[in-house]
Design an enzyme around this catalytic site. Structure first.
Site, PDB file in Angstrom:
ATOM      1  N   ASN A 172       0.837  -1.198   0.000  1.00 33.59           N
ATOM      2  CA  ASN A 172       0.000   0.000   0.000  1.00 33.59           C
ATOM      3  C   ASN A 172       0.873   1.249   0.000  1.00 33.59           C
ATOM      4  O   ASN A 172       1.868   1.324   0.727  1.00 33.59           O
ATOM      5  CB  ASN A 172      -0.901   0.009   1.232  1.00 33.59           C
ATOM      6  CG  ASN A 172      -1.848   1.196   1.232  1.00 33.59           C
ATOM      7  OD1 ASN A 172      -2.849   1.195   0.531  1.00 33.59           O
ATOM      8  ND2 ASN A 172      -1.526   2.228   2.001  1.00 33.59           N
ATOM      9  N   ILE A 175      -0.195   8.783   1.416  1.00 26.63           N
ATOM     10  CA  ILE A 175       0.503  10.018   1.774  1.00 26.63           C
ATOM     11  C   ILE A 175      -0.036  10.490   3.117  1.00 26.63           C
ATOM     12  O   ILE A 175      -1.205  10.884   3.230  1.00 26.63           O
ATOM     13  CB  ILE A 175       0.328  11.084   0.683  1.00 26.63           C
ATOM     14  CG1 ILE A 175       1.015  10.606  -0.596  1.00 26.63           C
ATOM     15  CG2 ILE A 175       0.916  12.425   1.132  1.00 26.63           C
ATOM     16  CD1 ILE A 175       0.826  11.500  -1.782  1.00 26.63           C
ATOM     17  N   TYR A 176       0.794  10.415   4.128  1.00 30.85           N
ATOM     18  CA  TYR A 176       0.427  10.799   5.492  1.00 30.85           C
ATOM     19  C   TYR A 176       1.480  11.773   6.009  1.00 30.85           C
ATOM     20  O   TYR A 176       2.679  11.519   5.880  1.00 30.85           O
ATOM     21  CB  TYR A 176       0.378   9.567   6.409  1.00 30.85           C
ATOM     22  CG  TYR A 176      -0.283   8.364   5.797  1.00 30.85           C
ATOM     23  CD1 TYR A 176      -1.619   8.405   5.400  1.00 30.85           C
ATOM     24  CD2 TYR A 176       0.429   7.177   5.584  1.00 30.85           C
ATOM     25  CE1 TYR A 176      -2.221   7.296   4.822  1.00 30.85           C
ATOM     26  CE2 TYR A 176      -0.167   6.066   5.018  1.00 30.85           C
ATOM     27  CZ  TYR A 176      -1.495   6.133   4.634  1.00 30.85           C
ATOM     28  OH  TYR A 176      -2.090   5.040   4.065  1.00 30.85           O
ATOM     29  N   TRP A 190      -1.924   8.983  10.427  1.00 34.41           N
ATOM     30  CA  TRP A 190      -2.835   8.390   9.454  1.00 34.41           C
ATOM     31  C   TRP A 190      -4.166   8.123  10.135  1.00 34.41           C
ATOM     32  O   TRP A 190      -4.240   7.799  11.317  1.00 34.41           O
ATOM     33  CB  TRP A 190      -2.262   7.126   8.830  1.00 34.41           C
ATOM     34  CG  TRP A 190      -1.743   6.063   9.761  1.00 34.41           C
ATOM     35  CD1 TRP A 190      -2.147   5.774  11.031  1.00 34.41           C
ATOM     36  CD2 TRP A 190      -0.705   5.121   9.462  1.00 34.41           C
ATOM     37  NE1 TRP A 190      -1.447   4.729  11.547  1.00 34.41           N
ATOM     38  CE2 TRP A 190      -0.556   4.306  10.607  1.00 34.41           C
ATOM     39  CE3 TRP A 190       0.089   4.879   8.348  1.00 34.41           C
ATOM     40  CZ2 TRP A 190       0.367   3.273  10.661  1.00 34.41           C
ATOM     41  CZ3 TRP A 190       1.009   3.854   8.405  1.00 34.41           C
ATOM     42  CH2 TRP A 190       1.149   3.059   9.542  1.00 34.41           C
ATOM     43  N   LEU A 191      -5.235   8.282   9.386  1.00 36.85           N
ATOM     44  CA  LEU A 191      -6.569   8.030   9.917  1.00 36.85           C
ATOM     45  C   LEU A 191      -6.841   6.533   9.903  1.00 36.85           C
ATOM     46  O   LEU A 191      -6.294   5.787   9.090  1.00 36.85           O
ATOM     47  CB  LEU A 191      -7.617   8.788   9.106  1.00 36.85           C
ATOM     48  CG  LEU A 191      -7.420  10.312   9.083  1.00 36.85           C
ATOM     49  CD1 LEU A 191      -8.517  10.978   8.255  1.00 36.85           C
ATOM     50  CD2 LEU A 191      -7.393  10.892  10.490  1.00 36.85           C
ATOM     51  N   ARG A 194      -7.481   4.456   6.669  1.00 35.73           N
ATOM     52  CA  ARG A 194      -6.523   4.502   5.565  1.00 35.73           C
ATOM     53  C   ARG A 194      -5.716   3.209   5.487  1.00 35.73           C
ATOM     54  O   ARG A 194      -5.539   2.493   6.472  1.00 35.73           O
ATOM     55  CB  ARG A 194      -5.591   5.703   5.717  1.00 35.73           C
ATOM     56  CG  ARG A 194      -6.300   7.051   5.731  1.00 35.73           C
ATOM     57  CD  ARG A 194      -6.928   7.374   4.388  1.00 35.73           C
ATOM     58  NE  ARG A 194      -5.931   7.500   3.342  1.00 35.73           N
ATOM     59  CZ  ARG A 194      -5.284   8.622   3.058  1.00 35.73           C
ATOM     60  NH1 ARG A 194      -5.513   9.714   3.772  1.00 35.73           N
ATOM     61  NH2 ARG A 194      -4.418   8.667   2.062  1.00 35.73           N
ATOM     62  N   GLY A 195      -5.203   2.924   4.288  1.00 34.28           N
ATOM     63  CA  GLY A 195      -4.553   1.646   4.035  1.00 34.28           C
ATOM     64  C   GLY A 195      -3.395   1.341   4.957  1.00 34.28           C
ATOM     65  O   GLY A 195      -3.252   0.219   5.451  1.00 34.28           O
ATOM     66  N   GLU A 238      -0.953   0.651  -5.771  1.00 34.15           N
ATOM     67  CA  GLU A 238      -0.680   1.951  -6.385  1.00 34.15           C
ATOM     68  C   GLU A 238       0.496   1.869  -7.352  1.00 34.15           C
ATOM     69  O   GLU A 238       0.534   2.599  -8.351  1.00 34.15           O
ATOM     70  CB  GLU A 238      -0.405   2.999  -5.303  1.00 34.15           C
ATOM     71  CG  GLU A 238      -1.626   3.452  -4.526  1.00 34.15           C
ATOM     72  CD  GLU A 238      -2.043   2.506  -3.411  1.00 34.15           C
ATOM     73  OE1 GLU A 238      -3.077   2.749  -2.788  1.00 34.15           O
ATOM     74  OE2 GLU A 238      -1.308   1.509  -3.168  1.00 34.15           O
ATOM     75  N   ASP A 287      -4.076  23.382   8.706  1.00 37.43           N
ATOM     76  CA  ASP A 287      -4.543  22.306   7.840  1.00 37.43           C
ATOM     77  C   ASP A 287      -5.338  22.841   6.663  1.00 37.43           C
ATOM     78  O   ASP A 287      -5.577  24.040   6.533  1.00 37.43           O
ATOM     79  CB  ASP A 287      -5.388  21.305   8.647  1.00 37.43           C
ATOM     80  CG  ASP A 287      -5.184  19.880   8.180  1.00 37.43           C
ATOM     81  OD1 ASP A 287      -5.083  19.662   6.956  1.00 37.43           O
ATOM     82  OD2 ASP A 287      -5.117  18.976   9.026  1.00 37.43           O
TER      83      ASP A 287
END
Length: 494
Positions: A172, A175-176, A190-191, A194-195, A238, A287
Site C-alpha cells: 500500500n 501520503i500521510y 494516518w486516519l 486509511r490503508g 498503487e 490544515d
C-alpha cells in the site's frame, strides 16, 4: 507521456515555462510557505528553491499547483483527458467480460494497458546511491519546511508511505504527514480507515510485540506520487496503477533494511519501523480547512536508514485554506471520480467537489431523474460507494438542466425546487474527519442531503412550475440583428 523520474518531469515543466528556479536564499521556516502560497493563488509555476537557508539540498514546492500540471503528471495533455483515467479505473474496479469479438476489439486497449501493471524490481537504484544508518541517520540534513507560525514542528508533507499487511502481496502507498520529533523519529499521522493504518492494525493483531516495517519515499516520479492519491480499487497496488499511468512498469528496489519495495528513482527514502504502543501527541498544525487542527495521538515512526541520491532534492508542500496544492489536486481528480460514479450510477451527468468545500466536504451531483425519490438514492450512493466520500458532509442533487459547477445555477435550483422540510435528509452519528472541529464529537457527526430536483407526482401535491423560455424564432431573429444593434459596444459588454 512517460517520465522516467521526477527530474524528467521537472525538465519538461522547465521547458514549458512551468518551473521557476529561485537562487535567492529562502528560509524553510515560514518563508517558503508564503512564497508558495502567493504563487499558487496566482496560478504560477512549480518552485525549486536552490539555496534553502542553512541547507545544501534544494526544495521543490508547488509541483501540482495547477490542474494542468496534475494532468501532465498523470500522462495527460489536458484536465478533460483525466476522464479517460477515470474510465480505466472504473473498468479495473468492475471489469466486464467482452460480449463478443467486436467488443473484445473495443476493449483490447484496456487489456493491453494491464500489461504495464507488474512492477520491475532492480538490483540497484539511484535512491540508494548514499545510505545513512545508525547514528548517522539525521533528518536535520533535510530542509523540512515549518509551514505556519502555530505549527508544532517541521512537517514532512509529501512522503509516500509504503506498508504491507500480513499475508498480503499488495503493498500500500499512502501520503500521510509526519511531524519531526528528533533526528530519527517522526509521528505517522494516518486516519484509522486509511490503508497504512489498516495494515498496521492487522500486523499488531497477528504479530504482537513485533516491529512493523515502514518506508517513506520522498520525490518519486509523478505517476507514482499521483497514484498514491487516486481512488484505486483496494485489490490494486498503487505501483500497478502508476505503471498504467506511465505506460511502463514501475521500477522498484528492495529496501536496505526490510522486504518493502520503494520507487527506484525516488530522491530520498526513510526506512524504519513502528513499535506497538509507541505513540506521541501530534500537532497542532495549520490544515486544509484553513484552521489549526486539534492535537491527537498517533504512532511513532523510528528511522533506521536514510537512503538517497547523491544530489537529492526534497519535495514538499503546505496545506492551508483553499486553494492550496491538495485543493488543486482535488479539482483535477474530480474528473477521475465522474466516470467511476457513472459506472455504478449511469444516471449521474456530472459530479463536482468545490475546492472551497475543502475538496471533499460538499458535493454537487446532477442526474437524469427517472422516478420519485431518485435524488435520495443518489445521495446514499455517493456516501457509500467510494471511501473518499465517507467524510462528505453535504450532498446537493440537481436535475441535468443545472450546471453543477455554476453556483448561480445551483443556488437557483435550491431556492426554487426545494422545501427545507421535505427535501432535506439529515443523518446523525456518521463517520466524520476528526479534523472537523464543527462536529459535536471527534470522528462522529451528521450529514445533510439536499434534493434540489424538480418534484415528481408522489413528491408533491401541487402543480409544478413551468420554466420560462423565450420563443425560439424570436431568439433567432434577435440573433440576426444583435451585432447591428451595437448595444454593448460602448464599454458595457460583459
Amino acid at each position: 507521456m512517460k517520465y522516467r523520474d521526477l527530474r524528467d518531469f521537472l525538465a519538461l515543466l522547465e521547458q514549458r515555462g512551468e518551473l521557476k528556479r529561485i537562487s535567492l536564499p529562502i528560509d524553510p521556516y515560514l518563508e517558503m510557505t508564503e512564497i508558495a502560497d502567493r504563487t499558487l493563488r496566482a496560478g504560477g509555476p512549480a518552485l525549486l528553491f536552490e539555496n534553502p537557508k542553512g541547507y545544501t539540498m534544494p526544495v521543490l514546492c508547488n509541483l501540482f499547483g495547477t490542474p494542468e500540471r496534475v494532468a501532465l503528471g498523470m500522462g495527460q495533455e489536458s484536465v478533460n483527458a483525466l476522464r479517460d483515467v477515470g474510465k480505466l479505473l472504473a473498468f479495473l474496479k468492475e471489469p466486464e467480460p467482452p460480449k463478443g469479438f467486436r467488443d473484445l476489439l473495443d476493449k483490447a486497449p484496456q487489456f493491453r494497458q494491464v500489461l504495464h501493471m507488474p512492477t520491475k524490481r532492480l538490483n540497484s537504484a539511484p535512491c540508494q546511491e548514499q545510505i545513512w544508518q545508525g547514528e548517522d541517520v539525521d533528518l536535520g540534513r533535510i530542509p523540512i519546511m515549518h509551514c505556519w507560525p502555530g505549527d508544532a514542528a517541521p512537517l514532512i508533507t509529501w512522503g509516500l508511505t509504503v506498508t504491507r499487511g500480513p499475508h498480503k502481496e499488495r503493498q500500500n502507498l499512502g501520503i500521510y504527514r509526519q511531524q519531526v520529533l528528533g533526528k530519527n523519529k517522526v509521528i505517522m499521522r494516518w486516519l484509522s480507515h486509511r490503508g497504512g493504518a489498516l495494515d498496521f492494525q492487522e500486523w499488531t493483531q497477528q504479530n504482537p510485540g513485533q516491529r512493523f516495517p515502514v518506508a517513506v519515499a520522498l520525490g518519486a516520479d509523478p505517476a507514482t506520487i499521483l497514484a498514491a492519491v487516486t481512488p484505486v480499487p483496494d485489490t490494486l497496488s498503487e505501483y500497478a496503477f502508476a505503471g498504467l499511468l506511465r505506460g511502463s512498469k514501475t521500477k522498484v528496489v528492495k529496501c536496505a533494511s526490510c522486504d518493502l519495495d520503494v520507487p527506484a528513482s525516488a530522491e530520498i527514502v526513510l526506512e524504519g519501523y513502528l513499535e506497538t504502543g509507541e505513540t506521541a501527541t501530534e500537532g497542532p498544525y495549520g490544515d486544509h480547512t484553513g484552521y489549526y487542527n486539534e492535537t491527537d495521538s498517533f504512532p511513532v515512526f523510528t528511522i533506521t536508514h536514510i537512503t538517497q541520491r547523491r544530489d537529492a532534492l526534497y519535495h514538499s508542500t503546505y496545506t492551508g485554506r483553499p486553494p492550496d496544492e491538495p485543493a488543486v489536486m482535488g479539482e483535477a481528480l474530480n474528473e477521475v471520480f465522474v466516470p467511476i460514479l457513472q459506472k455504478q450510477f449511469p444516471e449521474i451527468v456530472d459530479f463536482y467537489l468545490p475546492p472551497e468545500g475543502c475538496s471533499y466536504r460538499l458535493a454537487v451531483v446532477t442526474i437524469k431523474k427517472q422516478y420519485a425519490g431518485h435524488a435520495k438514492r443518489v445521495m446514499m450512493g455517493v456516501w457509500s460507494f467510494l471511501r473518499q466520500f465517507m467524510y462528505t458532509k453535504f450532498v446537493i442533487v440537481c436535475d441535468d438542466d443545472i450546471n453543477a459547477r455554476n453556483w448561480k445555477d445551483v443556488i437557483w435550483a435550491m431556492t426554487t425546487r426545494m422545501d427545507p422540510a421535505r427535501d432535506t435528509v439529515l443523518m446523525e452519528n456518521t463517520p466524520i474527519d476528526y479534523l472537523d472541529f464543527a462536529s459535536p464529537v471527534s470522528g462522529l457527526g451528521s450529514k445533510m442531503g439536499m434534493d434540489a430536483t424538480n418534484k415528481w407526482p408522489g413528491e408533491t401535491q401541487r402543480e409544478w412550475g413551468t420554466p420560462i423560455e423565450m420563443d425560439r424564432t424570436v431568439r433567432a431573429r434577435v440573433d440576426a440583428i444583435w451585432d447591428q444593434l451595437a448595444i454593448l459596444n460602448n464599454g458595457h459588454e460583459s
